[in-house]
Design a protein around this motif. Structure first.
Motif, PDB file in Angstrom:
ATOM      1  N   LYS A 170      -1.526  10.817  10.530  1.00  0.00           N
ATOM      2  CA  LYS A 170      -1.189  12.027  11.289  1.00  0.00           C
ATOM      3  C   LYS A 170      -2.388  12.584  12.045  1.00  0.00           C
ATOM      4  O   LYS A 170      -2.243  13.043  13.192  1.00  0.00           O
ATOM      5  N   ASN A 171      -3.574  12.542  11.433  1.00  0.00           N
ATOM      6  CA  ASN A 171      -4.731  13.227  11.996  1.00  0.00           C
ATOM      7  C   ASN A 171      -5.711  12.318  12.728  1.00  0.00           C
ATOM      8  O   ASN A 171      -6.803  12.755  13.077  1.00  0.00           O
ATOM      9  N   SER A 172      -5.348  11.072  12.959  1.00  0.00           N
ATOM     10  CA  SER A 172      -6.179  10.155  13.744  1.00  0.00           C
ATOM     11  C   SER A 172      -5.518   9.903  15.095  1.00  0.00           C
ATOM     12  O   SER A 172      -4.306   9.699  15.161  1.00  0.00           O
ATOM     13  N   ILE A 173      -6.310   9.932  16.147  1.00  0.00           N
ATOM     14  CA  ILE A 173      -5.760   9.664  17.484  1.00  0.00           C
ATOM     15  C   ILE A 173      -5.194   8.248  17.541  1.00  0.00           C
ATOM     16  O   ILE A 173      -4.105   8.016  18.069  1.00  0.00           O
ATOM     17  N   LYS A 174      -5.941   7.313  16.965  1.00  0.00           N
ATOM     18  CA  LYS A 174      -5.474   5.929  16.856  1.00  0.00           C
ATOM     19  C   LYS A 174      -5.659   5.469  15.407  1.00  0.00           C
ATOM     20  O   LYS A 174      -6.741   5.620  14.849  1.00  0.00           O
ATOM     21  N   THR A 175      -4.593   4.921  14.829  1.00  0.00           N
ATOM     22  CA  THR A 175      -4.668   4.413  13.462  1.00  0.00           C
ATOM     23  C   THR A 175      -4.360   2.922  13.462  1.00  0.00           C
ATOM     24  O   THR A 175      -3.441   2.462  14.151  1.00  0.00           O
ATOM     25  N   PHE A 176      -5.131   2.187  12.685  1.00  0.00           N
ATOM     26  CA  PHE A 176      -4.968   0.740  12.599  1.00  0.00           C
ATOM     27  C   PHE A 176      -4.662   0.336  11.156  1.00  0.00           C
ATOM     28  O   PHE A 176      -5.278   0.838  10.209  1.00  0.00           O
ATOM     29  N   LEU A 177      -3.722  -0.582  11.006  1.00  0.00           N
ATOM     30  CA  LEU A 177      -3.402  -1.160   9.702  1.00  0.00           C
ATOM     31  C   LEU A 177      -4.249  -2.420   9.526  1.00  0.00           C
ATOM     32  O   LEU A 177      -4.328  -3.247  10.435  1.00  0.00           O
ATOM     33  N   VAL A 178      -4.916  -2.556   8.380  1.00  0.00           N
ATOM     34  CA  VAL A 178      -5.701  -3.767   8.101  1.00  0.00           C
ATOM     35  C   VAL A 178      -5.069  -4.489   6.920  1.00  0.00           C
ATOM     36  O   VAL A 178      -4.844  -3.899   5.867  1.00  0.00           O
ATOM     37  N   ALA A 179      -4.777  -5.791   7.100  1.00  0.00           N
ATOM     38  CA  ALA A 179      -4.046  -6.510   6.058  1.00  0.00           C
ATOM     39  C   ALA A 179      -4.282  -8.005   6.145  1.00  0.00           C
ATOM     40  O   ALA A 179      -4.063  -8.604   7.202  1.00  0.00           O
ATOM     41  N   VAL A 180      -4.745  -8.609   5.045  1.00  0.00           N
ATOM     42  CA  VAL A 180      -4.852 -10.068   5.002  1.00  0.00           C
ATOM     43  C   VAL A 180      -3.452 -10.662   5.054  1.00  0.00           C
ATOM     44  O   VAL A 180      -2.448  -9.986   4.754  1.00  0.00           O
ATOM     45  N   HIS A 181      -3.357 -11.952   5.413  1.00  0.00           N
ATOM     46  CA  HIS A 181      -2.048 -12.559   5.675  1.00  0.00           C
ATOM     47  C   HIS A 181      -1.121 -12.552   4.456  1.00  0.00           C
ATOM     48  O   HIS A 181       0.102 -12.567   4.601  1.00  0.00           O
ATOM     49  N   THR A 182      -1.684 -12.521   3.251  1.00  0.00           N
ATOM     50  CA  THR A 182      -0.854 -12.531   2.046  1.00  0.00           C
ATOM     51  C   THR A 182      -0.064 -11.240   1.860  1.00  0.00           C
ATOM     52  O   THR A 182       0.867 -11.185   1.053  1.00  0.00           O
ATOM     53  N   LYS A 183      -0.436 -10.186   2.612  1.00  0.00           N
ATOM     54  CA  LYS A 183       0.273  -8.905   2.487  1.00  0.00           C
ATOM     55  C   LYS A 183       1.544  -8.872   3.342  1.00  0.00           C
ATOM     56  O   LYS A 183       2.392  -7.998   3.137  1.00  0.00           O
ATOM     57  N   TYR A 184       1.652  -9.810   4.293  1.00  0.00           N
ATOM     58  CA  TYR A 184       2.831  -9.806   5.162  1.00  0.00           C
ATOM     59  C   TYR A 184       4.080 -10.248   4.394  1.00  0.00           C
ATOM     60  O   TYR A 184       4.040 -11.146   3.563  1.00  0.00           O
ATOM     61  N   ASP A 185       5.181  -9.611   4.700  1.00  0.00           N
ATOM     62  CA  ASP A 185       6.490  -9.900   4.099  1.00  0.00           C
ATOM     63  C   ASP A 185       6.523  -9.585   2.606  1.00  0.00           C
ATOM     64  O   ASP A 185       7.258 -10.211   1.846  1.00  0.00           O
ATOM     65  N   ARG A 186       5.705  -8.604   2.212  1.00  0.00           N
ATOM     66  CA  ARG A 186       5.711  -8.108   0.843  1.00  0.00           C
ATOM     67  C   ARG A 186       6.098  -6.631   0.859  1.00  0.00           C
ATOM     68  O   ARG A 186       5.594  -5.857   1.670  1.00  0.00           O
ATOM     69  N   VAL A 187       6.987  -6.252  -0.042  1.00  0.00           N
ATOM     70  CA  VAL A 187       7.408  -4.853  -0.156  1.00  0.00           C
ATOM     71  C   VAL A 187       6.917  -4.318  -1.487  1.00  0.00           C
ATOM     72  O   VAL A 187       7.234  -4.870  -2.536  1.00  0.00           O
ATOM     73  N   ALA A 188       6.115  -3.266  -1.443  1.00  0.00           N
ATOM     74  CA  ALA A 188       5.610  -2.641  -2.662  1.00  0.00           C
ATOM     75  C   ALA A 188       6.476  -1.424  -3.013  1.00  0.00           C
ATOM     76  O   ALA A 188       7.533  -1.205  -2.429  1.00  0.00           O
ATOM     77  N   PHE A 189       6.009  -0.601  -3.929  1.00  0.00           N
ATOM     78  CA  PHE A 189       6.826   0.432  -4.554  1.00  0.00           C
ATOM     79  C   PHE A 189       7.334   1.506  -3.599  1.00  0.00           C
ATOM     80  O   PHE A 189       8.501   1.896  -3.636  1.00  0.00           O
ATOM     81  N   VAL A 190       6.473   2.003  -2.725  1.00  0.00           N
ATOM     82  CA  VAL A 190       6.868   3.146  -1.890  1.00  0.00           C
ATOM     83  C   VAL A 190       6.438   2.912  -0.443  1.00  0.00           C
ATOM     84  O   VAL A 190       5.357   2.404  -0.171  1.00  0.00           O
ATOM     85  N   LYS A 191       7.312   3.286   0.482  1.00  0.00           N
ATOM     86  CA  LYS A 191       6.998   3.131   1.899  1.00  0.00           C
ATOM     87  C   LYS A 191       6.029   4.217   2.340  1.00  0.00           C
ATOM     88  O   LYS A 191       6.165   5.380   1.955  1.00  0.00           O
ATOM     89  N   VAL A 192       5.064   3.827   3.180  1.00  0.00           N
ATOM     90  CA  VAL A 192       4.063   4.764   3.695  1.00  0.00           C
ATOM     91  C   VAL A 192       4.388   5.181   5.126  1.00  0.00           C
ATOM     92  O   VAL A 192       4.380   6.365   5.453  1.00  0.00           O
ATOM     93  N   ALA A 193       4.672   4.199   5.991  1.00  0.00           N
ATOM     94  CA  ALA A 193       4.864   4.527   7.407  1.00  0.00           C
ATOM     95  C   ALA A 193       5.600   3.413   8.133  1.00  0.00           C
ATOM     96  O   ALA A 193       5.597   2.253   7.702  1.00  0.00           O
ATOM     97  N   ASP A 194       6.222   3.768   9.252  1.00  0.00           N
ATOM     98  CA  ASP A 194       6.783   2.772  10.169  1.00  0.00           C
ATOM     99  C   ASP A 194       5.644   2.138  10.958  1.00  0.00           C
ATOM    100  O   ASP A 194       4.609   2.772  11.203  1.00  0.00           O
ATOM    101  N   LEU A 195       5.842   0.915  11.412  1.00  0.00           N
ATOM    102  CA  LEU A 195       4.793   0.216  12.159  1.00  0.00           C
ATOM    103  C   LEU A 195       4.497   0.893  13.493  1.00  0.00           C
ATOM    104  O   LEU A 195       3.370   0.813  13.998  1.00  0.00           O
TER     105      LEU A 195
END
Length: 255
Positions: free
Chosen positions: A200-225
């Protein structure tokens, strides 16, 4: 604490957290890492326990396989990939920016890259990252107040989110326990409020994720892409995913 008590305590921690680093267990048990490694070897040899030893610690397998690893355990995993991603992320930061860094090992490696910049203000929600940046007088380091999550070194909870609500930044970097086209997810609710406030408070926000994190769903959703300026990954994504992200105006950066 005798051996039987140590083994019982280790199992209690693993069943609760799903994993633990050797260093964390040694601190909790008030013993040496060598003793912890011997205890873990004994537990791992028991056929009825779903325990898997990994570099730097242990994972309680099966039902806990999707749990978020503790900091010291994450720090020793996929090191080269995270370092490359950190360099890519750092290239997006300009001198004199204000940057907010999420907790975790990838953001820790990013912090080590940011010390090459001039006049940065870096706000972090991770005491390990704050400790690393505090070594460098050219970086103004701010750590938010709030509750600390044992073993993970992240600052979160309601107080942490409230503290961050007063801060604005040019760039924010968010880590994740899993993501897909529906959004990004976290294994614990503890950091969710803080992550949402970084976005919310960053003009630009970036998601950082190694490839093993793709197509994985964890406990709670944080944000839309769509809430991110871009996603920083360590290897190219499938073409159909890249096309969909492009359609949503979400940039992809890979090393």
């Amino acid at each position: 604490m005798d051996k039987s008590e140590r083994l019982t305590k280790i199992l209690e921690i693993l069943r609760t957290e799903g994993n633990a680093s050797t260093k964390y267990l040694a601190n909790v048990l008030q013993t040496s890492e060598a003793t912890v490694r011997r205890d873990l070897a004994e537990l791992s040899s028991e056929d009825n326990l779903p325990i898997e030893s990994v570099h730097g610690g242990v994972i309680y397998s099966l039902e806990k396989a999707g749990s978020e690893p503790m900091f010291d355990l994450k720090l020793s995993q996929r090191v080269e990939e995270k370092r490359k991603m950190a360099k890519s992320a750092a290239s997006l930061v300009e001198d004199r920016d204000t940057v907010i860094l999420d907790s975790g090992s990838t953001c820790f490696y990013l912090a080590k890259e940011l010390v090459r910049r001039k006049g940065l203000k870096v706000v972090t929600v991770d005491i390990k990252i704050a400790g690393e940046l505090a070594k460098y007088p050219n970086i103004q380091t701010i750590i938010i107040g709030g509750e600390i999550r044992p073993g993970y070194f992240s600052v979160g909870g309601e107080m942490g989110a409230r503290y961050l609500s007063e801060i604005k930044s040019e760039k924010g970097f968010i880590a994740t326990d899993g993501w897909d086209l529906s959004g990004t997810y976290n294994s614990s609710t503890f950091e969710v409020g803080v992550k949402k406030m970084i976005i919310k408070n960053s003009i630009k926000t970036f998601l950082v994720a190694v490839h093993t994190k793709y197509d994985r769903v964890a406990f709670v959703k944080v944000a839309d892409l769509e809430q991110f300026e871009g996603i920083i990954v360590d290897s190219p994504l499938p073409e159909e995913i890249l096309n969909e992200l492009s359609r949503r105006n979400v940039k992809v950066f890979w090393t």
